[in-house]
Motif scaffolding. Structure first.
Motif, PDB file in Angstrom:
ATOM      1  N   TRP A  32       8.898  20.732 -12.999  1.00  0.00           N
ATOM      2  CA  TRP A  32       9.097  21.242 -14.583  1.00  0.00           C
ATOM      3  C   TRP A  32       8.029  20.850 -15.573  1.00  0.00           C
ATOM      4  CZ3 TRP A  32      11.741  25.315 -14.568  1.00  0.00           C
ATOM      5  CH2 TRP A  32      12.546  25.758 -13.606  1.00  0.00           C
ATOM      6  N   ALA A  33       7.337  19.946 -15.393  1.00  0.00           N
ATOM      7  CA  ALA A  33       6.240  19.505 -16.336  1.00  0.00           C
ATOM      8  C   ALA A  33       5.097  20.442 -16.064  1.00  0.00           C
ATOM      9  CB  ALA A  33       5.789  18.310 -16.132  1.00  0.00           C
ATOM     10  N   GLY A  34       4.819  20.814 -14.684  1.00  0.00           N
ATOM     11  CA  GLY A  34       4.040  22.060 -14.337  1.00  0.00           C
ATOM     12  C   GLY A  34       4.096  23.401 -14.796  1.00  0.00           C
ATOM     13  N   TYR A 235      15.050  18.048 -17.052  1.00  0.00           N
ATOM     14  CA  TYR A 235      15.298  17.787 -18.247  1.00  0.00           C
ATOM     15  C   TYR A 235      13.908  17.302 -18.981  1.00  0.00           C
ATOM     16  CZ  TYR A 235      17.353  16.664 -23.005  1.00  0.00           C
ATOM     17  OH  TYR A 235      17.555  16.466 -24.424  1.00  0.00           O
ATOM     18  N   LEU A 236      13.669  15.992 -18.385  1.00  0.00           N
ATOM     19  CA  LEU A 236      12.420  15.138 -18.895  1.00  0.00           C
ATOM     20  C   LEU A 236      10.922  15.559 -18.693  1.00  0.00           C
ATOM     21  CD1 LEU A 236      13.782  11.565 -17.984  1.00  0.00           C
ATOM     22  CD2 LEU A 236      13.659  12.459 -20.264  1.00  0.00           C
ATOM     23  N   GLY A 237      10.931  16.226 -17.386  1.00  0.00           N
ATOM     24  CA  GLY A 237       9.712  16.951 -17.290  1.00  0.00           C
ATOM     25  C   GLY A 237       9.388  18.120 -17.915  1.00  0.00           C
ATOM     26  N   TYR A 238      10.377  19.133 -18.225  1.00  0.00           N
ATOM     27  CA  TYR A 238      10.184  20.219 -19.004  1.00  0.00           C
ATOM     28  C   TYR A 238      10.186  19.608 -20.562  1.00  0.00           C
ATOM     29  CZ  TYR A 238       9.835  25.028 -20.450  1.00  0.00           C
ATOM     30  OH  TYR A 238       9.393  26.265 -20.769  1.00  0.00           O
ATOM     31  N   PHE A 239      10.796  18.704 -20.935  1.00  0.00           N
ATOM     32  CA  PHE A 239      10.756  18.150 -22.298  1.00  0.00           C
ATOM     33  C   PHE A 239       9.162  17.747 -22.614  1.00  0.00           C
ATOM     34  CE2 PHE A 239      10.939  14.806 -25.501  1.00  0.00           C
ATOM     35  CZ  PHE A 239      11.762  15.389 -26.510  1.00  0.00           C
ATOM     36  N   ALA A 240       8.674  17.050 -21.767  1.00  0.00           N
ATOM     37  CA  ALA A 240       7.374  16.309 -22.025  1.00  0.00           C
ATOM     38  C   ALA A 240       6.338  17.319 -22.095  1.00  0.00           C
ATOM     39  CB  ALA A 240       7.335  15.238 -20.979  1.00  0.00           C
ATOM     40  N   GLY A 241       6.496  18.171 -21.138  1.00  0.00           N
ATOM     41  CA  GLY A 241       5.367  19.204 -21.190  1.00  0.00           C
ATOM     42  C   GLY A 241       5.318  20.191 -22.208  1.00  0.00           C
ATOM     43  N   GLY A 242       6.530  20.487 -22.333  1.00  0.00           N
ATOM     44  CA  GLY A 242       6.801  21.586 -23.553  1.00  0.00           C
ATOM     45  C   GLY A 242       6.617  21.282 -24.945  1.00  0.00           C
ATOM     46  N   VAL A 243       6.929  19.940 -25.181  1.00  0.00           N
ATOM     47  CA  VAL A 243       6.830  19.522 -26.504  1.00  0.00           C
ATOM     48  C   VAL A 243       5.396  19.196 -26.812  1.00  0.00           C
ATOM     49  CG1 VAL A 243       6.889  17.443 -27.994  1.00  0.00           C
ATOM     50  CG2 VAL A 243       8.989  18.068 -26.869  1.00  0.00           C
TER      51      VAL A 243
END
Length: 430
Positions: A32-34, A235-243
């Motif tokens: 999800w960070a990707g 949750y954390l992967g998309y949070f880190a990359g998205g912010v």
């Protein structure tokens, strides 16, 4: 039953008795960070520029804290049941009722695939005209790579996604350092915003991106080794990359006074002699985001017609998405795609209430796959379908009459509450 989900129907991986494809929390983080590290997220962050950088950053963080929650919760249902997103809607809508959101999801994911490939092709042609100045060449190349990535299934996502996202993150660190060295970040933080954007509208824009992944989250979480790992990794992967990407987007939009902060950042890297690095960011970020659309299209299609294999659906979406990106400007029908996407906020308001409130976080997956865990009429769970329709009406009414409220979460709350009331009345009669 083979354990490679890219070539089979949507049978849950757990039923094959093979744990080799199951993903852990760290792997969901990179998955999800990707998805979050993308030009589209940088562009979306730029929409918040009227707030100013300080207020905008606060809204971005708050919006992701809120918006990532329903996205990760929707994935949790897939991790618990082993079922993909559109199959999990059968509980709230019934088997036949689930076909409409599945069909809409199939349609929108072909469209978003085309949009992402078009954006990637345009950016790549400007960064590497010596290779090819024709965006169509790049569209085909990225389209083929994206389709192959989706075909690889969890084994590919586990290995290549992690390596690619680490490389992508390192390049984005370099891009961030270059930006900070070029512009006065402290000065940008002290500047007041231009105004004109209500707080709730800005918050809705920050929430909208993670909410848009809700119809896809369970497609990947169903491969989880544990529901907890899938939830927190998502949750954390998309949070880190998205912010990070939204923050870069709003900062670049304010610093350059531009509506296209993604182009500003890519151009900045090219001017500094880092065109090759910028090109790698474009190519990798497009693939690591867009393959999710391609794979989920295939899974949604299989939920309607299980005889259509996931492999066939992937090839269909990859092919049609590339074709549309080649011969038309997909941004012309972006508003149509956003309109389709608006149905999924109220839909998941119903789904979440049905799963967590009415069924206390448990579905019998065999009953769910066969039809519905609730009473149905001709394949439809009438209270669920009615609440969904009312929620959709609420979404567009709020967007048209009280846009300052934001429409995403209010429509989800309306549909969920209406479904709860309808279900109570049916239970009282039975």
């Amino acid at each position: 039953m083979t354990s490679n989900p890219s070539s089979t129907s949507i049978e849950p991986p757990a039923s094959a008795g093979d744990s080799s494809n199951r993903l852990r929390g760290r792997e969901y983080f990179f998955l999800w960070a990707g998805a979050a590290i993308a030009l589209s997220e940088i562009w979306a962050g730029g929409l918040l520029a009227p707030l100013g950088l300080s207020a905008g950053l606060a809204v971005i963080i708050l919006g992701r804290l809120i918006g990532n929650l329903p996205m990760a919760i929707a994935g949790h249902i897939g991790a618990v049941t082993g079922e993909p997103s559109m199959v999990t809607t059968r509980g709230a809508l019934g088997r036949r009722g689930s076909y409409l959101p599945a069909a809409l999801n199939v349609l929108q994911l072909i469209g978003w695939t085309a949009v992402m490939l078009w954006i990637g092709g345009q950016a790549a042609s400007k960064l590497a005209p010596s290779v090819s100045a024709d965006p169509r060449v790049w569209v085909v190349a990225i389209g083929v790579l994206t389709t192959l990535w989706a075909l690889g299934g969890p084994r590919v996502w586990r290995r290549l996604q992690q390596i690619s996202v680490i490389l992508l993150a390192l390049l984005c660190v370099a891009m961030t350092v270059l930006f900070v060295s070029k512009y006065d970040l402290g000065g940008l933080l002290r500047e007041d915003g231009r105004g004109g954007m209500p707080f709730m509208v800005a918050l809705d824009l920050a929430i909208a991106m993670p909410i848009s992944w809700m119809p896809l989250a369970a497609d990947y979480a169903r491969h989880a080794a544990s529901p907890r790992g899938a939830f927190w990794g998502t949750y954390l992967g998309y949070f880190a990359g998205g912010v990070w990407m939204y923050a870069l987007g709003i900062a670049a939009a304010i610093a350059a006074n531009s509506n296209t902060p993604d182009a500003v950042l890519m151009g900045m890297m090219a001017e500094a002699g880092w065109a090759a690095a910028a090109l790698v960011i474009v190519l990798i970020s497009t693939v690591t985001t867009t393959f999710l659309d391609v794979y989920s299209h295939a899974v949604s299609l299989s939920s309607i017609r299980e005889k259509i294999s996931v492999r066939t659906g992937i090839l269909l979406c990859g092919g049609l998405g590339t074709l549309f990106a080649l011969f038309m400007d997909p941004t012309r029908y972006e508003h149509f795609l956003l309109m389709i996407g608006s149905v999924f906020c109220p839909l998941f308001g119903v789904v979440l209430v049905d799963f967590f409130v009415r069924h206390r976080g448990r579905y019998d997956a065999r009953v769910l796959r066969a039809g519905s865990v609730n009473p149905v009429w001709n394949g439809f769970n009438i209270p669920g379908v009615a609440a969904w329709v009312i929620g959709c009406i609420a979404f567009h009414a709020i967007a048209g009459l009280a846009a300052w409220l934001g429409a995403s979460l209010p429509s989800m709350a309306v549909s969920g509450f209406v479904y709860f009331v309808f279900s109570l009345k049916r239970d009282a009669r039975s």
